[in-house]
Design an enzyme around this catalytic site. Structure first.
Site: not given
Ligand code: GLY
Length: 287
Positions: A146, A173-176, A195-196, A198
């Site tokens: 990100t 798939r969805v992260g943070d 960032t990183g 998620g």
């Protein structure tokens, strides 16, 4: 006109090549120019992230990772200290997801996902792109994450994020990034962008908890050091933070990032920019 402290931090993602700090510097300049022209702080922040999306070397916008079926699905978000928030998740076929997130923030909704987000972006006339336009850069590009920006403009703060997610992840798939308080948070005491990895960032509600440290008066440098320590070295993580006390950023691996500051409306004042590296040497820098 009233003098106003302007601080802009931009990063190219945990794992991004620190040599790409020319790209984060350009994004910072875009943001500074926008602030100086009087744009709302959240718009200036989104302009910086759009510049990072257009760079091609970072995992966002035209540089986004592909899913395991070859599709490109992107998440983005923006927030300001006045309580504005908007996000998109699993957006496909649009060049600047952060601009779509900004339009969502001005709508009756907070988060739009998938097919509905695509339809919303199309209805708003957002610029499209084709998956074959996705840039391929760098041997270890698949580990980058990100992009983000945090901004202070006097008493106001804002942050924005954008990502292509995890390389070869399953579609959907969805992260943070689109989750308020996970990837980003802004309030009267500052702004945070992470960032990183998620899933790990989301489960720790990282950005809100980092912001709460700012609320308690902790300096951004201490916040960065504290929050990085919440993550295993094997878990990619980076963070940028700004408050009225200063700014800081760092990551547990390389990260291109830039800090710029100036006083608006003070005669002769020019932006002072520093390109930073993100890894151990960049950790906890402050201003
Ligand atoms: N940090 C972005 C993601 O995991 O999707």
């Amino acid at each position: 006109m009233e003098e106003k402290k302007l601080v802009v931090l931009t990063h190219g993602g945990a794992g991004s090549d620190p040599a790409f700090a020319d790209g984060t510097a350009i994004a910072g300049q875009v943001c500074m120019m926008s602030l100086q022209s009087g744009d709302p702080v959240i718009d200036a922040t989104c302009h910086a992230v759009a510049a990072l999306e257009d760079d091609g070397r970072f995992n966002a916008g035209i540089g986004s990772h592909k899913r395991n079926d070859g599709t490109v699905q992107m998440d983005a978000s923006c927030m300001d200290s006045a309580g504005t928030f908007g996000a998109v998740a699993a957006l496909e076929g649009f060049k600047n997801p952060v601009r779509v997130a900004r339009i969502v923030s001005q709508s009756e909704y907070k988060i739009l996902a998938g097919r509905g987000a695509n339809q919303f972006a199309a209805d708003q006339g957002c610029e499209t792109f084709l998956p074959h336009q996705v840039a391929k850069t760098g041997a270890d590009f698949s580990t980058t994450d990100t992009v983000g920006c945090v901004v202070r403009s006097g008493d106001q703060f804002a942050c924005a994020l954008s990502t292509g997610g995890i390389d070869k992840a399953v579609p959907g798939r969805v992260g943070d990034v689109p989750l308020i308080g996970c990837g980003l948070y802004a309030g009267a005491d500052g702004a945070v962008a992470t960032t990183g990895a998620g899933e790990v960032i989301a489960m720790k509600v990282t950005a809100l908890r980092a912001y709460q440290l700012l609320e308690r008066g902790m300096h951004p440098q201490a916040v960065v050091a504290t929050v990085i320590a919440w993550f295993e070295e094997t878990t990619a993580f980076g963070i940028i933070v700004v408050s009225k006390n200063g700014f800081a950023g760092g990551a547990n691996r390389g990260m291109a990032w830039t800090a710029s500051e100036m006083v608006a409306n003070r005669e002769g004042d020019e932006p002072r920019s520093r390109n930073l590296r993100g890894g151990v040497e960049g950790r906890g820098r402050s201003g």
